[in-house]
Design a protein around this motif. Sequence first.
Motif, short mmCIF file in Angstrom:
data_model
loop_
_atom_site.label_atom_id
_atom_site.label_comp_id
_atom_site.label_asym_id
_atom_site.label_seq_id
_atom_site.Cartn_x
_atom_site.Cartn_y
_atom_site.Cartn_z
N GLY A 1 0.82 -1.24 0.08
CA GLY A 1 -0.09 -0.01 0.03
C GLY A 1 0.81 1.23 0.14
O GLY A 1 0.53 2.25 -0.81
N PRO A 2 1.76 1.42 1.26
CA PRO A 2 2.57 2.47 1.02
C PRO A 2 3.39 2.76 -0.30
O PRO A 2 3.70 3.98 -0.74
CB PRO A 2 3.23 2.48 2.28
CG PRO A 2 2.55 1.59 3.06
CD PRO A 2 1.86 0.50 2.26
N ILE A 3 3.97 1.56 -0.74
CA ILE A 3 4.99 1.53 -1.86
C ILE A 3 4.11 2.17 -3.21
O ILE A 3 4.59 3.07 -3.79
CB ILE A 3 5.41 0.28 -2.21
CG1 ILE A 3 6.41 -0.13 -1.19
CG2 ILE A 3 6.16 0.30 -3.46
CD1 ILE A 3 6.95 -1.35 -1.18
N ALA A 4 3.04 1.68 -3.26
CA ALA A 4 1.97 2.11 -4.31
C ALA A 4 1.64 3.61 -4.24
O ALA A 4 1.56 4.29 -5.23
CB ALA A 4 0.62 1.57 -4.43
N ILE A 5 1.53 4.05 -2.88
CA ILE A 5 1.29 5.57 -2.85
C ILE A 5 2.35 6.44 -3.26
O ILE A 5 2.44 7.42 -3.99
CB ILE A 5 0.78 5.79 -1.16
CG1 ILE A 5 -0.59 5.17 -1.08
CG2 ILE A 5 0.70 7.30 -1.10
CD1 ILE A 5 -0.98 5.21 0.33
N VAL A 6 3.58 5.99 -2.80
CA VAL A 6 4.89 6.57 -3.13
C VAL A 6 5.12 6.69 -4.66
O VAL A 6 5.19 7.81 -5.26
CB VAL A 6 6.05 6.26 -2.39
CG1 VAL A 6 7.21 6.53 -2.68
CG2 VAL A 6 5.78 6.32 -0.75
N LEU A 7 4.96 5.44 -5.32
CA LEU A 7 5.17 5.53 -6.89
C LEU A 7 4.13 6.48 -7.27
O LEU A 7 4.53 7.14 -8.45
CB LEU A 7 4.86 4.10 -7.27
CG LEU A 7 6.22 3.00 -7.04
CD1 LEU A 7 5.92 1.85 -7.40
CD2 LEU A 7 7.46 3.60 -7.48
N ALA A 8 2.93 6.40 -6.99
CA ALA A 8 1.82 7.03 -7.63
C ALA A 8 2.16 8.61 -7.50
O ALA A 8 2.02 9.51 -8.43
CB ALA A 8 0.51 6.76 -7.08
N SER A 9 2.59 9.11 -6.31
CA SER A 9 2.80 10.44 -5.90
C SER A 9 4.23 10.89 -6.87
O SER A 9 4.10 12.09 -7.34
CB SER A 9 3.30 10.65 -4.39
OG SER A 9 2.09 10.19 -3.68
N ILE A 10 5.04 9.97 -6.95
CA ILE A 10 6.19 10.47 -7.62
C ILE A 10 5.86 10.64 -9.34
O ILE A 10 6.32 11.39 -10.05
CB ILE A 10 7.42 9.39 -7.56
CG1 ILE A 10 7.96 9.43 -6.24
CG2 ILE A 10 8.58 9.60 -8.66
CD1 ILE A 10 8.97 8.24 -5.98
N ALA A 11 4.96 9.66 -9.89
CA ALA A 11 4.66 9.70 -11.03
C ALA A 11 3.87 10.77 -11.45
O ALA A 11 4.06 11.58 -12.36
CB ALA A 11 3.87 8.32 -11.38
N LEU A 12 3.04 11.35 -10.35
CA LEU A 12 2.03 12.49 -10.61
C LEU A 12 2.97 13.68 -10.56
O LEU A 12 2.72 14.63 -11.37
CB LEU A 12 1.02 12.55 -9.61
CG LEU A 12 -0.07 11.57 -10.04
CD1 LEU A 12 -1.25 11.61 -8.57
CD2 LEU A 12 -0.83 11.98 -11.09
N TRP A 13 3.86 13.88 -9.58
CA TRP A 13 5.02 15.04 -9.50
C TRP A 13 5.82 15.11 -10.93
O TRP A 13 6.13 16.32 -11.03
CB TRP A 13 5.86 14.64 -8.03
CG TRP A 13 6.68 16.06 -7.87
CD1 TRP A 13 6.58 17.12 -7.56
CD2 TRP A 13 8.25 15.69 -8.26
NE1 TRP A 13 7.58 17.83 -7.29
CE2 TRP A 13 8.70 17.03 -7.88
CE3 TRP A 13 9.23 14.81 -8.77
CZ2 TRP A 13 10.12 17.31 -8.02
CZ3 TRP A 13 10.33 14.91 -8.66
CH2 TRP A 13 10.85 16.40 -8.27
#
Length: 72
Positions: free
Chosen positions: A21-33
């Motif tokens: 869960g947290p890994i998915a959140i971090v990867l999605a945030s980086i991708a959006l950034w």
Amino acid sequence: MAVASFVLGLLGLLVLNLVLGPIAIVLASIALWRGTPRRGRALLGLGLGVADLVVLAALVSMDDTVSWGIAG
């Protein structure tokens, strides 16, 4: 990264919620950034990552333990 966050978030609903869960959140945030062209997939990954943690919290609160399993 957007696709990876989506896949990990989806997989996290079934196994290893606390890790994936947290890994998915971090990867999605980086991708959006970074401004990914797959914005929809990144947002789905972000939502699924949050859903992983919500599912884990619900199952843990029902079982009163840190780990959970399906009783048979």
